[in-house]
Scaffold this active site. Structure first.
Site, PDB file in Angstrom:
ATOM      1  N   ALA A 116      36.251  41.906  43.743  1.00  0.00           N
ATOM      2  CA  ALA A 116      37.017  43.070  43.316  1.00  0.00           C
ATOM      3  C   ALA A 116      38.512  42.807  43.428  1.00  0.00           C
ATOM      4  O   ALA A 116      39.312  43.346  42.675  1.00  0.00           O
ATOM      5  CB  ALA A 116      36.635  44.282  44.157  1.00  0.00           C
ATOM      6  N   LYS A 117      38.887  41.955  44.383  1.00  0.00           N
ATOM      7  CA  LYS A 117      40.316  41.712  44.602  1.00  0.00           C
ATOM      8  C   LYS A 117      40.776  40.400  43.984  1.00  0.00           C
ATOM      9  O   LYS A 117      41.959  40.110  43.932  1.00  0.00           O
ATOM     10  CB  LYS A 117      40.585  41.675  46.109  1.00  0.00           C
ATOM     11  N   SER A 118      39.823  39.640  43.554  1.00  0.00           N
ATOM     12  CA  SER A 118      40.164  38.328  43.034  1.00  0.00           C
ATOM     13  C   SER A 118      40.732  38.460  41.620  1.00  0.00           C
ATOM     14  O   SER A 118      40.183  39.170  40.786  1.00  0.00           O
ATOM     15  CB  SER A 118      38.894  37.481  43.009  1.00  0.00           C
TER      16      SER A 118
END
Ligand code: GLU
Length: 283
Positions: free
Chosen positions: A251-253
């Protein structure tokens, strides 16, 4: 008892491999036990959820080979259920209105010089918990915007010691204080993730809650809400998160490809299974 699992995406964007893993994990867990698999659309945040994202999610899940029961529960269609649960908590005197803005909270934390930290950052420093009841009631009556917070310490005292069972981590002593006084409802959204997910899992008869380890801490609060509301207590299985090549959770990549992009690039559902480390089901 029949195992009932669910996948509960929020239609705020496209699914990526992390979602595929979570969905397949829940589906496989139900199938291994000869159980049932449900899908729930967690769309209480009207500013971020979109019908086109929901349609794309259903399409991706069907492509992955998942089958789910219908009708699909859509949280936005059940706001009355959450309001009723909130009234029940209100009657236990474990809620209070919070008028703080983010700025107020940051200023109080700076003033205090330190703040206990939870999994998502500093805990709410309790400003409005200390307001005299009459003052809080007058501000509500005057139409001031507020969020409804759980007085977690008071609620935990009322509920007494609680435990929960995680298939991976074993028996866990609930520690709701580690999350502080969480918000259970806001003016624009008359419920919250914690309240809606806990009530829905009960109403839908979910017996095994599978989800990523990023939500492990939330379970401390969910267990407390179950005790306060007299809800059924499922078993949990918090699974590892799929990480991108940069080691970040997807999700943060920055580079996390959507399932749609993988499909368009010619990937098959079996390849997606393999990429997230799940056994093939072909034979
Ligand atoms: N809707 C949550 C999410 O998108 C998952 C809820 C849950 O599994 O408890 O991360």
């Amino acid at each position: 008892m029949t195992t009932v699992t669910r996948f509960a995406p929020s239609p705020t964007g496209r699914l990526h491999l992390g979602h595929a893993y979570a969905a397949l994990f829940a589906f496989d867990a139900a199938r291994q036990d000869g159980g049932r698999f449900l899908l729930r659309i967690e769309d209480i945040d009207a500013t971020r959820c979109r019908p086109d994202h929901e349609a794309a999610i259903l399409d991706d899940l069907a492509w992955l080979g998942l089958e789910w029961e219908r009708p699909v529960r859509r949280q936005s269609e059940h706001l009355d259920d959450y309001a009723q649960a909130l009234r029940r908590l209100e009657s236990l005197a474990v809620l209070y209105p919070c008028f703080c803005t983010r700025k107020d909270i940051a200023a109080e934390i700076a003033r205090a010089g330190a703040a206990p930290h939870g999994p998502d950052g500093p805990l709410y420093p309790g400003i409005c918990r200390r307001l005299p009841r009459e003052e809080a009631a007058a501000r509500v009556a005057a139409g001031e915007a507020f969020a409804t917070r759980l007085d977690t310490a008071k609620a935990a005292t009322l509920a007494g010691p609680l435990h929960w069972t995680d298939r991976a981590a074993g028996r866990i002593a609930a520690d709701p204080a580690s999350l502080g006084d969480v918000v259970l409802a806001r003016k624009e959204t008359p419920t919250s993730y914690h309240l809606a997910v806990t009530l829905d899992d009960h109403l839908q008869g979910v017996t095994l809650v599978t989800r990523g380890q990023d939500l492990f801490h939330a379970t401390h609060i969910h267990r407390l809400l179950q005790a306060l509301l007299g809800l059924d207590v499922p078993t949990w299985h918090h699974h590892p998160l799929v990480r991108g090549e940069d080691g970040q959770r997807l999700a943060k990549s920055a580079g996390a490809p959507s399932l749609r992009a993988l499909r368009d690039g010619g990937a098959t559902a079996a390849e997606v299974r393999r990429r997230v480390g799940l056994e093939s089901t072909d034979g």
